[in-house]
Design an enzyme around this catalytic site. Structure first.
Site, mmCIF file in Angstrom:
data_model
loop_
_atom_site.group_PDB
_atom_site.id
_atom_site.type_symbol
_atom_site.label_atom_id
_atom_site.label_comp_id
_atom_site.label_asym_id
_atom_site.label_seq_id
_atom_site.Cartn_x
_atom_site.Cartn_y
_atom_site.Cartn_z
ATOM 1 C CG ASN A 108 0.977 5.047 -6.926
ATOM 2 O OD1 ASN A 108 0.050 4.219 -6.913
ATOM 3 N ND2 ASN A 108 2.191 4.731 -7.325
ATOM 4 C CG HIS A 110 6.276 1.968 -5.675
ATOM 5 N ND1 HIS A 110 5.936 1.371 -6.867
ATOM 6 C CD2 HIS A 110 7.570 1.610 -5.435
ATOM 7 C CE1 HIS A 110 6.970 0.697 -7.335
ATOM 8 N NE2 HIS A 110 7.972 0.832 -6.487
ATOM 9 C CB SER A 137 7.029 5.210 -0.886
ATOM 10 O OG SER A 137 8.278 4.656 -0.554
ATOM 11 C CG ASP A 146 6.575 3.801 -9.358
ATOM 12 O OD1 ASP A 146 5.370 3.998 -9.131
ATOM 13 O OD2 ASP A 146 7.004 2.767 -9.889
HETATM 14 C C1 GRF Z 1 -0.051 -2.831 -3.700
HETATM 15 O O1 GRF Z 1 1.017 -3.663 -3.423
HETATM 16 C C2 GRF Z 1 0.421 -1.431 -4.008
HETATM 17 O O2 GRF Z 1 1.591 -1.101 -3.338
HETATM 18 C C3 GRF Z 1 0.654 -1.490 -5.479
HETATM 19 O O3 GRF Z 1 -0.348 -2.337 -5.978
HETATM 20 C C4 GRF Z 1 -0.772 -3.230 -4.968
HETATM 21 C C5 GRF Z 1 -2.255 -3.115 -4.854
HETATM 22 O O4 GRF Z 1 -2.804 -4.058 -3.986
HETATM 23 N N1 GRF Z 1 0.631 -0.162 -6.045
HETATM 24 P P1 GRF Z 1 -4.368 -4.032 -3.651
HETATM 25 O O5 GRF Z 1 -5.115 -4.169 -4.982
HETATM 26 O O6 GRF Z 1 -4.663 -2.744 -2.980
HETATM 27 O O7 GRF Z 1 -4.592 -5.227 -2.778
#
Ligand code: GRF
Length: 218
Positions: A108, A110, A137, A146
């Protein structure tokens, strides 16, 4: 052998695009065999289709329970013999069973320097706290939201004039560097997760992961 990746999305999919581009540029030795969205209007579906990637729309609202929805996803992922599940803006909490099934092979990203600011509104929280630095991260997914072991953090300086939107934009640009990098490590068998410890090239990574500092290229 090339790893088989599935990407789970709910929205814009700019991180998905970064992974598609990195594969096209030969930076990741893998194939995206499936993109699953739980939202019909996710722009990431269009991105995947434009790249010729198979997409599946599974709307969680059509399932009686969280586990039923997760089992439907699991069926698609297993059918595609997926080696790595990449969560890229997937806005659903996963069941413990699903997480356990993909233990050590689900990532993932974050938008904070974990363990700071788990959950939502991370950019605003970092500004309000007066932090000098922020970032993103990339971590393996465990049952704790998370909370899984961090493989890499990309740092971004917070300036006095940064608004939430500006900071979000800066972090997003870093995400597009950070995520493909970690996925490439995994696909080259350089990164492994054993008992919640991460090893890069057989060396134990620190708790906050590999640090991509401010001056690393965007
Ligand atoms: C990103 O900010 C990521 O960190 C979070 O969700 C958002 C996804 O953005 N988990 P995208 O759909 O990849 O533009």
């Amino acid at each position: 052998m090339k790893k088989r990746i599935a990407v789970l999305i709910s929205g814009s999919g700019s991180n998905l695009q970064a992974v598609i581009d990195a594969i096209d540029e030969g930076k990741i030795n893998a194939e995206i065999v499936l993109v699953i969205s739980n939202k019909a209007d996710a722009y990431g579906i269009t991105r995947a289709q434009s790249a010729g990637i198979q997409t599946v729309l599974l709307q969680h609202t059509h399932y009686a329970s969280r586990i039923d929805f997760d089992l439907a996803m699991l069926e698609h992922l297993e059918r595609q013999r997926v080696d790595l599940v990449v969560l890229a803006g997937f806005m659903r909490i996963l069941s413990a069973e699903f997480v356990r099934h993909f233990s050590g092979r689900m990532l993932n990203i974050h938008p904070s320097l974990l363990p700071k600011y788990k959950g939502l509104h991370t950019h605003q929280r970092a500004i309000e706290a007066g932090d000098a630095k922020h970032g993103c991260s990339v971590h393996f997914v465990t049952a704790e939201l998370d909370g899984g072991p961090v493989a890499l953090q990309a740092l971004v300086p917070i300036t006095a004039t940064d608004t939430e939107q500006q900071l979000q934009h800066k972090v997003h640009l870093r995400e597009h560097i950070a995520y493909p990098k970690v996925i490439a490590w995994f696909c080259d068998d350089r990164l492994r997760c054993t008992d919640n410890n991460l090893y890069l090239n057989d060396e134990l990574l620190p708790a906050n992961g590999f640090q991509l500092t401010f001056d690393a290229p965007y």
